[in-house]
Design a protein around this motif. Structure first.
Motif, PDB file in Angstrom:
ATOM      1  N   ALA A  12       0.835 117.634  23.608  1.00 16.84           N
ATOM      2  CA  ALA A  12       0.933 118.159  22.241  1.00 16.84           C
ATOM      3  C   ALA A  12       0.929 119.684  22.241  1.00 16.84           C
ATOM      4  O   ALA A  12       1.706 120.319  21.543  1.00 16.84           O
ATOM      5  N   ASP A  15       4.125 121.134  22.917  1.00 19.44           N
ATOM      6  CA  ASP A  15       5.211 120.782  22.003  1.00 19.44           C
ATOM      7  C   ASP A  15       6.110 119.729  22.644  1.00 19.44           C
ATOM      8  O   ASP A  15       7.316 119.745  22.472  1.00 19.44           O
ATOM      9  N   LEU A  17       5.457 116.234  22.606  1.00 24.26           N
ATOM     10  CA  LEU A  17       5.146 114.875  22.167  1.00 24.26           C
ATOM     11  C   LEU A  17       6.204 114.364  21.209  1.00 24.26           C
ATOM     12  O   LEU A  17       6.576 115.056  20.270  1.00 24.26           O
ATOM     13  N   ASP A  19       7.633 111.961  18.112  1.00 26.99           N
ATOM     14  CA  ASP A  19       7.099 111.737  16.762  1.00 26.99           C
ATOM     15  C   ASP A  19       5.957 110.736  16.682  1.00 26.99           C
ATOM     16  O   ASP A  19       4.911 111.011  16.114  1.00 26.99           O
ATOM     17  N   GLU A  21       3.964 109.496  18.786  1.00 29.28           N
ATOM     18  CA  GLU A  21       2.701 109.824  19.422  1.00 29.28           C
ATOM     19  C   GLU A  21       2.022 111.035  18.777  1.00 29.28           C
ATOM     20  O   GLU A  21       0.810 111.175  18.846  1.00 29.28           O
ATOM     21  N   SER A  22       2.808 111.901  18.175  1.00 32.72           N
ATOM     22  CA  SER A  22       2.198 112.995  17.409  1.00 32.72           C
ATOM     23  C   SER A  22       1.341 112.419  16.292  1.00 32.72           C
ATOM     24  O   SER A  22       0.226 112.875  16.046  1.00 32.72           O
ATOM     25  N   ARG A  89      -0.166 124.278  15.269  1.00 30.85           N
ATOM     26  CA  ARG A  89       0.347 123.102  15.930  1.00 30.85           C
ATOM     27  C   ARG A  89       1.831 123.325  15.986  1.00 30.85           C
ATOM     28  O   ARG A  89       2.374 124.039  15.189  1.00 30.85           O
ATOM     29  N   GLU A  92       7.105 121.567  12.703  1.00 37.86           N
ATOM     30  CA  GLU A  92       8.287 120.790  12.497  1.00 37.86           C
ATOM     31  C   GLU A  92       9.432 121.628  12.028  1.00 37.86           C
ATOM     32  O   GLU A  92       9.199 122.578  11.306  1.00 37.86           O
ATOM     33  N   VAL A 111      -1.508 117.032  13.837  1.00 45.13           N
ATOM     34  CA  VAL A 111      -0.101 117.214  14.139  1.00 45.13           C
ATOM     35  C   VAL A 111       0.725 116.593  13.018  1.00 45.13           C
ATOM     36  O   VAL A 111       0.557 115.434  12.698  1.00 45.13           O
ATOM     37  N   ARG A 114       6.880 114.334  12.673  1.00 46.23           N
ATOM     38  CA  ARG A 114       7.943 115.207  13.158  1.00 46.23           C
ATOM     39  C   ARG A 114       9.050 115.454  12.146  1.00 46.23           C
ATOM     40  O   ARG A 114       9.628 116.512  12.105  1.00 46.23           O
TER      41      ARG A 114
ATOM     42  N   SER B 171      10.524 117.055  26.314  1.00 44.56           N
ATOM     43  CA  SER B 171       9.432 116.197  25.895  1.00 44.56           C
ATOM     44  C   SER B 171       8.788 115.620  27.157  1.00 44.56           C
ATOM     45  O   SER B 171       9.394 115.624  28.226  1.00 44.56           O
TER      46      SER B 171
END
Lengths: 260, 205
Positions: A12, A15, A17, A19, A21-22, A89, A92, A111, A114, B171
């Motif tokens: 996280a 940056d 991660l 969506d 999992e955020s 954080r 988006e 977070v 996304r 990612s």
């Protein structure tokens, strides 16, 4: 089947991660102070990594940035619960343009999801609706009415007025003015609805839709413009089809969107 | 890289804030506060303070100087617009700015490449270049050297993972694919790597 969401803090902070999992981590952070503190430290650490890649930009960039700033209105401070959740954080895309990405009711440093609600596929709307229900206590429903002449005049004559066309839908516009702190929303180009359905207008505060009421139809069948205060952190206006009387939260995908 | 360092500035009348303690009103947090009330001079100082880092990180991620310039412009306009939303209680000005920069840069890469999947082989070959240049390109800045040293203290796998995620904007799932490692392994490596970096760099928690 997920392993401990705590382990997601590293990804996280970088940056990295996706969506889903955020969102999972956000939920976890709300309950885990240690994890939130760890993430904050990681975010500071990641920022230092940027020092390694420092490189001098072309000299022209400075003047270009300063000139653009002079022509760009600034956002007012966030008030109340609308904190800049996007700040520390990884924010988006929409929040970045946006501001005041609303922190879910559970905590500030979570977070954000996304993608903004109005770009989210139908399947994910349920989550958006759930998020709104959490925040429903603070939702403000603006009673729809014909534009107040004075504020409408202010908006239409303000030096900083911006006219923005819809990105979804083909007719109408939003005229927004930071000086007047008002926006006039004119929705057009939408087909007449069958009985039992209405068009409902929303503004998005960060990614959170806030109702501006049901759009009234004039005698000629057109939708009446709405002039309303431009709430801090407004990122877009959107229209959805809802059952008569309107909904507390959107139940369908927007048919009309103007991003600010 | 030819940068004279993150704190260099060639334009502003504002005295250099580092490494000596910043003068009152010249910490980045204070500059942001003054920017929030529309002080253009404070904003110009912020630009001078952060432009090499913003541009450098954007360039590293988007790998194209002219696009990096556009990203940097966007980032600074966001700083200008959103300065009032900065909350010093939640993190440093630097992390606020770098988080914005990273996000914008990754957006740029992703929108440019949304149509076509990334060519993993190209990425694979650039992995080494990333790691090498990050670890070897030691430059004058003390901070830079500290970061280099601390990156060097990671295990190779931690360093690769952190580097791919941060400097290349992947990612963690993409990192896992690139390094042919299971997802939980990469997750753990990123976290362990950051713990080590944090402690090595002396970031207060």
């Amino acid at each position: 089947m997920r392993p401990d969401p705590h382990l997601l803090t590293g990804a996280a902070a970088l940056d990295a991660l996706p969506d889903d999992e955020s969102a999972e981590l956000a939920a976890h952070l709300a309950e885990c102070e240690t994890c939130a503190a760890e993430l904050a430290g990681f975010v500071e650490t990641a920022a230092l990594l940027g020092a390694v890649t420092a490189d001098t930009p072309p000299a022209r960039l400075r003047e270009s940035v300063l000139a653009a700033a002079r022509a760009t209105p600034q956002l007012p401070p966030a008030t109340g619960r609308v904190a800049d959740a996007g700040a520390h954080r990884a924010p988006e895309p929409a929040d970045r343009a946006a501001d005041g990405a609303p922190a879910p009711a559970t905590g500030a440093d979570v977070v954000p999801l996304r993608r903004p609600w109005y770009r989210r596929p139908q399947a994910l709307l349920a989550a958006a609706v759930a998020a709104v229900v959490l925040a429903a206590g603070t939702a403000v429903v603006v009673v729809t009415s014909a534009p107040d002449r004075d504020v409408a005049t202010c908006v239409s004559t303000a030096a900083d007025a911006r006219v923005v066309a819809p990105s979804v839908g083909t007719g109408g516009e939003v005229v927004a003015s930071g000086q007047c702190n008002q926006a006039t929303v004119t929705v057009a180009g939408l087909p007449p609805l069958p009985g039992g359905k209405v068009y409902q207008l929303w503004y998005l505060r960060g990614q959170e839709p806030v109702s501006m009421g049901v759009l009234a139809t004039s005698a000629t069948g057109s939708l009446q413009p709405v002039t309303a205060p431009l709430a801090a952190g407004t990122t877009a206006f959107a229209v959805t089809v809802e059952p008569t009387g309107g909904s507390a939260a959107p139940t369908t995908s927007p048919v009309w969107v103007v991003p600010l | 890289m030819t940068s004279p360092g993150p704190h260099s500035r060639g334009h502003s009348a504002v005295p250099n804030a580092s490494p000596s303690p910043p003068a009152a009103g010249q910490t980045p947090e204070e500059l942001l506060r003054r920017t929030a009330v529309g002080e253009e001079a404070a904003f110009a100082s912020l630009y001078d303070l952060f432009s090499t880092r913003v541009f450098g990180l954007a360039k590293r991620i988007v790998r194209d100087p002219s696009q990096a310039e556009e990203v940097a412009q966007e980032v600074f306009l966001e700083i200008w617009r959103r300065a009032s939303r900065f909350d010093a209680g939640r993190g440093s000005a630097l992390s606020w700015v770098m988080t914005l920069t990273h996000g914008r840069s990754v957006d740029r890469v992703r929108s440019a490449q949304a149509a076509a999947d990334r060519d993993l082989r190209v990425a694979q070959s650039s992995t080494e270049r990333d790691v090498d240049s990050v670890v070897e390109a030691v430059e004058a800045s003390f901070e830079r050297r500290a970061v280099q040293r601390c990156l060097g203290s990671l295990t190779e796998l931690q360093r690769e993972s952190v580097t791919l995620a941060y400097y290349s904007g992947y990612s963690y799932r993409e990192v896992a694919e690139l390094l042919s490692a299971p997802l939980p392994t990469i997750k753990t490596r990123l976290r362990d790597g950051l713990i080590r970096l944090r402690d090595c760099l002396g970031v207060a928690t």
